[in-house]
Design a protein around this motif. Structure first.
Motif, PDB file in Angstrom:
ATOM      1  N   THR A   1       0.864  -1.178   0.000  1.00 33.61           N
ATOM      2  CA  THR A   1       0.000   0.000   0.000  1.00 33.61           C
ATOM      3  C   THR A   1       0.900   1.228   0.000  1.00 33.61           C
ATOM      4  O   THR A   1       2.070   1.156   0.394  1.00 33.61           O
ATOM      5  CB  THR A   1      -0.894   0.051   1.253  1.00 33.61           C
ATOM      6  OG1 THR A   1      -0.045   0.191   2.414  1.00 33.61           O
ATOM      7  CG2 THR A   1      -1.769  -1.188   1.379  1.00 33.61           C
ATOM      8  N   HIS A   2       0.350   2.346  -0.434  1.00 36.18           N
ATOM      9  CA  HIS A   2       1.132   3.587  -0.404  1.00 36.18           C
ATOM     10  C   HIS A   2       1.559   3.916   1.026  1.00 36.18           C
ATOM     11  O   HIS A   2       2.702   4.296   1.266  1.00 36.18           O
ATOM     12  CB  HIS A   2       0.331   4.752  -1.013  1.00 36.18           C
ATOM     13  CG  HIS A   2       0.255   4.679  -2.511  1.00 36.18           C
ATOM     14  ND1 HIS A   2      -0.801   4.114  -3.159  1.00 36.18           N
ATOM     15  CD2 HIS A   2       1.108   5.098  -3.469  1.00 36.18           C
ATOM     16  CE1 HIS A   2      -0.607   4.194  -4.455  1.00 36.18           C
ATOM     17  NE2 HIS A   2       0.545   4.789  -4.681  1.00 36.18           N
ATOM     18  N   ARG A   3       0.657   3.773   1.961  1.00 39.28           N
ATOM     19  CA  ARG A   3       0.978   4.070   3.356  1.00 39.28           C
ATOM     20  C   ARG A   3       2.088   3.153   3.876  1.00 39.28           C
ATOM     21  O   ARG A   3       3.017   3.591   4.549  1.00 39.28           O
ATOM     22  CB  ARG A   3      -0.259   3.946   4.247  1.00 39.28           C
ATOM     23  CG  ARG A   3       0.030   4.278   5.715  1.00 39.28           C
ATOM     24  CD  ARG A   3      -1.211   4.169   6.571  1.00 39.28           C
ATOM     25  NE  ARG A   3      -2.217   5.133   6.225  1.00 39.28           N
ATOM     26  CZ  ARG A   3      -2.282   6.375   6.723  1.00 39.28           C
ATOM     27  NH1 ARG A   3      -1.377   6.776   7.577  1.00 39.28           N
ATOM     28  NH2 ARG A   3      -3.233   7.188   6.361  1.00 39.28           N
ATOM     29  N   GLY A   4       2.001   1.861   3.541  1.00 42.44           N
ATOM     30  CA  GLY A   4       3.031   0.925   3.960  1.00 42.44           C
ATOM     31  C   GLY A   4       4.392   1.268   3.371  1.00 42.44           C
ATOM     32  O   GLY A   4       5.416   1.180   4.051  1.00 42.44           O
ATOM     33  N   VAL A   5       4.404   1.673   2.114  1.00 43.06           N
ATOM     34  CA  VAL A   5       5.651   2.075   1.459  1.00 43.06           C
ATOM     35  C   VAL A   5       6.210   3.326   2.129  1.00 43.06           C
ATOM     36  O   VAL A   5       7.409   3.408   2.423  1.00 43.06           O
ATOM     37  CB  VAL A   5       5.442   2.287  -0.052  1.00 43.06           C
ATOM     38  CG1 VAL A   5       6.666   2.939  -0.690  1.00 43.06           C
ATOM     39  CG2 VAL A   5       5.108   0.963  -0.736  1.00 43.06           C
ATOM     40  N   ASP A   6       5.346   4.301   2.394  1.00 40.41           N
ATOM     41  CA  ASP A   6       5.797   5.536   3.061  1.00 40.41           C
ATOM     42  C   ASP A   6       6.403   5.230   4.423  1.00 40.41           C
ATOM     43  O   ASP A   6       7.446   5.792   4.785  1.00 40.41           O
ATOM     44  CB  ASP A   6       4.631   6.520   3.216  1.00 40.41           C
ATOM     45  CG  ASP A   6       4.156   7.098   1.891  1.00 40.41           C
ATOM     46  OD1 ASP A   6       4.906   7.032   0.894  1.00 40.41           O
ATOM     47  OD2 ASP A   6       3.018   7.609   1.854  1.00 40.41           O
ATOM     48  N   ASP A   7       5.772   4.338   5.168  1.00 41.46           N
ATOM     49  CA  ASP A   7       6.293   3.971   6.495  1.00 41.46           C
ATOM     50  C   ASP A   7       7.677   3.345   6.391  1.00 41.46           C
ATOM     51  O   ASP A   7       8.596   3.726   7.116  1.00 41.46           O
ATOM     52  CB  ASP A   7       5.339   3.004   7.208  1.00 41.46           C
ATOM     53  CG  ASP A   7       4.042   3.647   7.667  1.00 41.46           C
ATOM     54  OD1 ASP A   7       3.966   4.901   7.699  1.00 41.46           O
ATOM     55  OD2 ASP A   7       3.092   2.893   7.984  1.00 41.46           O
TER      56      ASP A   7
END
Length: 186
Positions: free
Chosen positions: A25-31
């Motif tokens: 997910t985008h959020r997972g990648v950002d994290d």
């Protein structure tokens, strides 16, 4: 120094290699990238765009690793090819296991996601042409031999990832394959 886009793509590779396709997910990648929320989405608006970006990044990183592992741009002998290919296989299931797992995750994703098939075919074609170039001094049919060698390596690496043998040593079979292919062709 890596660009922010490369950092995001490398984080996406990490996510794919540790959490699988469903974890991307985008959020997972950002994290994982340690960047502000929304950064990966700014570079890659959709999940599919992110996946295509990862495919391209894998090609770049694979070529860089080959050059670093083989310490030469083009093998000049079958023995040099065997050494470099063995190092590549061991690196793929060892230090580079996460990226290798991400690659296989993308392969499976492309089997069921039509929009991934063209980028994956393009990446594969790029890698095949590159391997053909590595074999040009060793083979009278680098196109055919590149495919055979690549297909064998992909299978051997996949088996080691999914059913690890504690005593994995790809050298004997790589040697047999390379010697058989390349000495008969000369």
């Amino acid at each position: 120094m890596a660009t922010k886009r490369e950092i995001v793509l490398d984080a996406a590779i990490e996510v794919l290699g540790t959490r699988g396709s469903k974890g991307l997910t985008h959020r997972g990648v950002d994290d994982v990238a340690g960047v502000p929320t929304g950064t990966s989405s700014n570079y890659f608006r959709t999940r599919e765009a992110l996946l295509v970006g990862v495919v391209d990044r894998l090609v770049v990183r694979d070529k860089l690793d080959w050059e670093r592992l083989s310490r030469l741009p083009t093998p000049q002998s079958i023995d040099e090819l065997i050494d470099a290919t063995t190092a590549w296989a061991l690196h793929s299931v060892g230090a580079d296991r996460i990226r290798t797992t991400a690659r296989y995750t993308l392969m499976l994703e492309s089997a069921t996601t039509e929009s991934m098939q063209a980028p994956f075919r393009t990446a594969r074609r790029t890698l095949v042409e590159w391997v053909e170039g590595l074999l040009v001094e060793l083979s009278d049919d680098p196109a055919a031999h590149a495919l055979i060698l690549m297909d064998y390596l992909e299978g051997a690496i996949l088996h080691q990832l999914t059913m690890p043998a504690p005593d994995f040593d790809p050298r004997p079979l790589i040697s047999d394959l390379a010697t058989s292919l390349l000495t008969k062709s000369r």
